[in-house]
Design a protein around this motif. Sequence first.
Motif, PDB file in Angstrom:
ATOM      1  N   ALA A  64     -49.269   7.713 -88.461  1.00 41.85           N
ATOM      2  CA  ALA A  64     -47.818   7.865 -88.367  1.00 41.85           C
ATOM      3  C   ALA A  64     -47.314   9.012 -89.221  1.00 41.85           C
ATOM      4  O   ALA A  64     -46.217   9.533 -88.981  1.00 41.85           O
ATOM      5  CB  ALA A  64     -47.123   6.573 -88.785  1.00 41.85           C
ATOM      6  N   THR A  65     -48.080   9.426 -90.216  1.00 41.36           N
ATOM      7  CA  THR A  65     -47.655  10.515 -91.098  1.00 41.36           C
ATOM      8  C   THR A  65     -48.267  11.854 -90.702  1.00 41.36           C
ATOM      9  O   THR A  65     -47.962  12.869 -91.325  1.00 41.36           O
ATOM     10  CB  THR A  65     -48.040  10.200 -92.555  1.00 41.36           C
ATOM     11  N   GLU A  66     -49.136  11.845 -89.695  1.00 41.73           N
ATOM     12  CA  GLU A  66     -49.787  13.074 -89.247  1.00 41.73           C
ATOM     13  C   GLU A  66     -49.001  13.714 -88.112  1.00 41.73           C
ATOM     14  O   GLU A  66     -48.144  13.073 -87.494  1.00 41.73           O
ATOM     15  CB  GLU A  66     -51.215  12.768 -88.773  1.00 41.73           C
ATOM     16  N   PRO A  67     -49.287  14.979 -87.787  1.00 41.89           N
ATOM     17  CA  PRO A  67     -48.608  15.625 -86.657  1.00 41.89           C
ATOM     18  C   PRO A  67     -48.891  14.896 -85.349  1.00 41.89           C
ATOM     19  O   PRO A  67     -49.956  14.292 -85.170  1.00 41.89           O
ATOM     20  CB  PRO A  67     -49.207  17.038 -86.644  1.00 41.89           C
ATOM     21  N   ALA A  68     -47.937  14.940 -84.447  1.00 43.72           N
ATOM     22  CA  ALA A  68     -48.124  14.317 -83.144  1.00 43.72           C
ATOM     23  C   ALA A  68     -49.143  15.106 -82.330  1.00 43.72           C
ATOM     24  O   ALA A  68     -49.421  16.275 -82.604  1.00 43.72           O
ATOM     25  CB  ALA A  68     -46.790  14.241 -82.405  1.00 43.72           C
ATOM     26  N   GLY A  69     -49.709  14.472 -81.315  1.00 45.52           N
ATOM     27  CA  GLY A  69     -50.657  15.153 -80.441  1.00 45.52           C
ATOM     28  C   GLY A  69     -52.086  15.032 -80.926  1.00 45.52           C
ATOM     29  O   GLY A  69     -52.387  14.382 -81.924  1.00 45.52           O
ATOM     30  N   GLU A  70     -52.978  15.688 -80.182  1.00 48.68           N
ATOM     31  CA  GLU A  70     -54.393  15.647 -80.525  1.00 48.68           C
ATOM     32  C   GLU A  70     -54.674  16.503 -81.766  1.00 48.68           C
ATOM     33  O   GLU A  70     -54.051  17.539 -81.974  1.00 48.68           O
ATOM     34  CB  GLU A  70     -55.232  16.145 -79.345  1.00 48.68           C
ATOM     35  N   LEU A  71     -55.637  16.057 -82.568  1.00 52.65           N
ATOM     36  CA  LEU A  71     -55.983  16.762 -83.798  1.00 52.65           C
ATOM     37  C   LEU A  71     -57.372  17.383 -83.659  1.00 52.65           C
ATOM     38  O   LEU A  71     -58.250  16.819 -83.002  1.00 52.65           O
ATOM     39  CB  LEU A  71     -55.953  15.793 -84.985  1.00 52.65           C
ATOM     40  N   ALA A  72     -57.553  18.524 -84.280  1.00 50.35           N
ATOM     41  CA  ALA A  72     -58.817  19.256 -84.162  1.00 50.35           C
ATOM     42  C   ALA A  72     -59.785  18.841 -85.269  1.00 50.35           C
ATOM     43  O   ALA A  72     -59.363  18.442 -86.364  1.00 50.35           O
ATOM     44  CB  ALA A  72     -58.546  20.755 -84.258  1.00 50.35           C
ATOM     45  N   PRO A  73     -61.105  18.918 -85.017  1.00 53.98           N
ATOM     46  CA  PRO A  73     -62.093  18.617 -86.063  1.00 53.98           C
ATOM     47  C   PRO A  73     -61.967  19.601 -87.228  1.00 53.98           C
ATOM     48  O   PRO A  73     -61.749  20.801 -87.021  1.00 53.98           O
ATOM     49  CB  PRO A  73     -63.433  18.778 -85.350  1.00 53.98           C
ATOM     50  N   LEU A  74     -62.125  19.097 -88.445  1.00 49.71           N
ATOM     51  CA  LEU A  74     -62.088  19.936 -89.642  1.00 49.71           C
ATOM     52  C   LEU A  74     -63.458  20.042 -90.292  1.00 49.71           C
ATOM     53  O   LEU A  74     -63.581  20.596 -91.386  1.00 49.71           O
ATOM     54  CB  LEU A  74     -61.074  19.374 -90.648  1.00 49.71           C
ATOM     55  N   ALA A  75     -64.479  19.503 -89.632  1.00 48.45           N
ATOM     56  CA  ALA A  75     -65.846  19.552 -90.156  1.00 48.45           C
ATOM     57  C   ALA A  75     -66.810  19.626 -88.977  1.00 48.45           C
ATOM     58  O   ALA A  75     -66.489  19.177 -87.868  1.00 48.45           O
ATOM     59  CB  ALA A  75     -66.144  18.332 -91.014  1.00 48.45           C
ATOM     60  N   PRO A  76     -68.007  20.179 -89.181  1.00 50.75           N
ATOM     61  CA  PRO A  76     -68.994  20.284 -88.098  1.00 50.75           C
ATOM     62  C   PRO A  76     -69.439  18.909 -87.588  1.00 50.75           C
ATOM     63  O   PRO A  76     -69.303  17.893 -88.290  1.00 50.75           O
ATOM     64  CB  PRO A  76     -70.154  21.037 -88.756  1.00 50.75           C
ATOM     65  N   PRO A  77     -70.004  18.855 -86.372  1.00 51.68           N
ATOM     66  CA  PRO A  77     -70.446  17.580 -85.799  1.00 51.68           C
ATOM     67  C   PRO A  77     -71.441  16.830 -86.685  1.00 51.68           C
ATOM     68  O   PRO A  77     -71.388  15.589 -86.775  1.00 51.68           O
ATOM     69  CB  PRO A  77     -71.084  17.997 -84.470  1.00 51.68           C
ATOM     70  N   LEU A  78     -72.368  17.541 -87.339  1.00 57.39           N
ATOM     71  CA  LEU A  78     -73.355  16.870 -88.184  1.00 57.39           C
ATOM     72  C   LEU A  78     -72.685  16.124 -89.321  1.00 57.39           C
ATOM     73  O   LEU A  78     -73.079  14.995 -89.661  1.00 57.39           O
ATOM     74  CB  LEU A  78     -74.351  17.892 -88.740  1.00 57.39           C
ATOM     75  N   VAL A  79     -71.655  16.699 -89.898  1.00 56.96           N
ATOM     76  CA  VAL A  79     -70.932  16.038 -90.990  1.00 56.96           C
ATOM     77  C   VAL A  79     -70.197  14.812 -90.460  1.00 56.96           C
ATOM     78  O   VAL A  79     -70.167  13.753 -91.113  1.00 56.96           O
ATOM     79  CB  VAL A  79     -69.958  17.019 -91.664  1.00 56.96           C
TER      80      VAL A  79
END
Length: 310
Positions: free
Chosen positions: A162-177
């Motif tokens: 509820a405190t984050e931006p609306a819509g889809e969010l992008a990954p901030l770390a690689p898939p392995l992490v």
Amino acid sequence: MTGPAAAPPASTAPAAGHARRWAAWVFLANLVAQLGIIVTGGLVRVTGSGLGCPTWPQCVPGSYTPTYEQAEGFHKYIEFGNRTLTGVLGVVALLAVVAAYRATDRRRHVAPAAWAVLVGVVVQAVLGGLTVLFGLHPATVATHFLVSAVLVAVSTYLWRRATEPAGELAPLAPPLVRRAAALACAVGALVLVLGTVVTGSGPHSGDADTPARFGFDPRTISWLHADAVMLFTGLVIAMVLATHLVAADERPKRGWLLVLVVTLAQGLLGYVQYMTKLPEALVVAHMLGAALLVVALTMGTMSLRGAPSA
């Protein structure tokens, strides 16, 4: 020629912002209530008040509240207080559903979680009744706590989303992490399960007169739990290092550092309570610490995706 499109009413944006803020506060209240029910459940357990109200849904046959004639003494008030908080929890969960639909720009993300919390509260009420009817069998008591842990995780997601931006969010770390984070969550869940087995094999059964136990050797199961905690701690340390090495954004770094701090504090508390023969206050504190670890772990996992920093 077509004229310019009419501008939206000036009150629309402020109204939407107000709805989001109101929803965030309701979701936070829901999370606090979920943590509170774990603490009061711990109080019921360590004071041996689990059968303070020996029937369900009534406290005693013919009365939904404790009666003066009951033989359970102060235990009836502790157990009844826990049941009353469950009712409050249901009201807050219902408000969370309303808030989820008022936060229109985030409805698709928060409404399913809000409904999951409300359904979970109902499930918990039924599980609480079954726990009483089965004489506080450790399997039902453990399930009762583990469902609460799941609800804490969902409630944390609800509040943070509820405190984050609306819509889809992008990954901030690689898939392995991100896969390593999923593994840490899985081992964390194992730690919680083993913790309920430890409690179900120790002295705090929830009933002062006829304790029901798993039958495992408390020392052996405690060390198995400790081994799982050490594995989990190693994974959390690996996540802290990984986010500092490969994540350009500060949010994953802060998120997993919080997980590490809570993990170390909870591990220290666990060893102290074991070495001091499980005093009641430390047992309740350890249960709260377990719930806070779920909060931190959920927040750490959520920190691995978000809107790009400006």
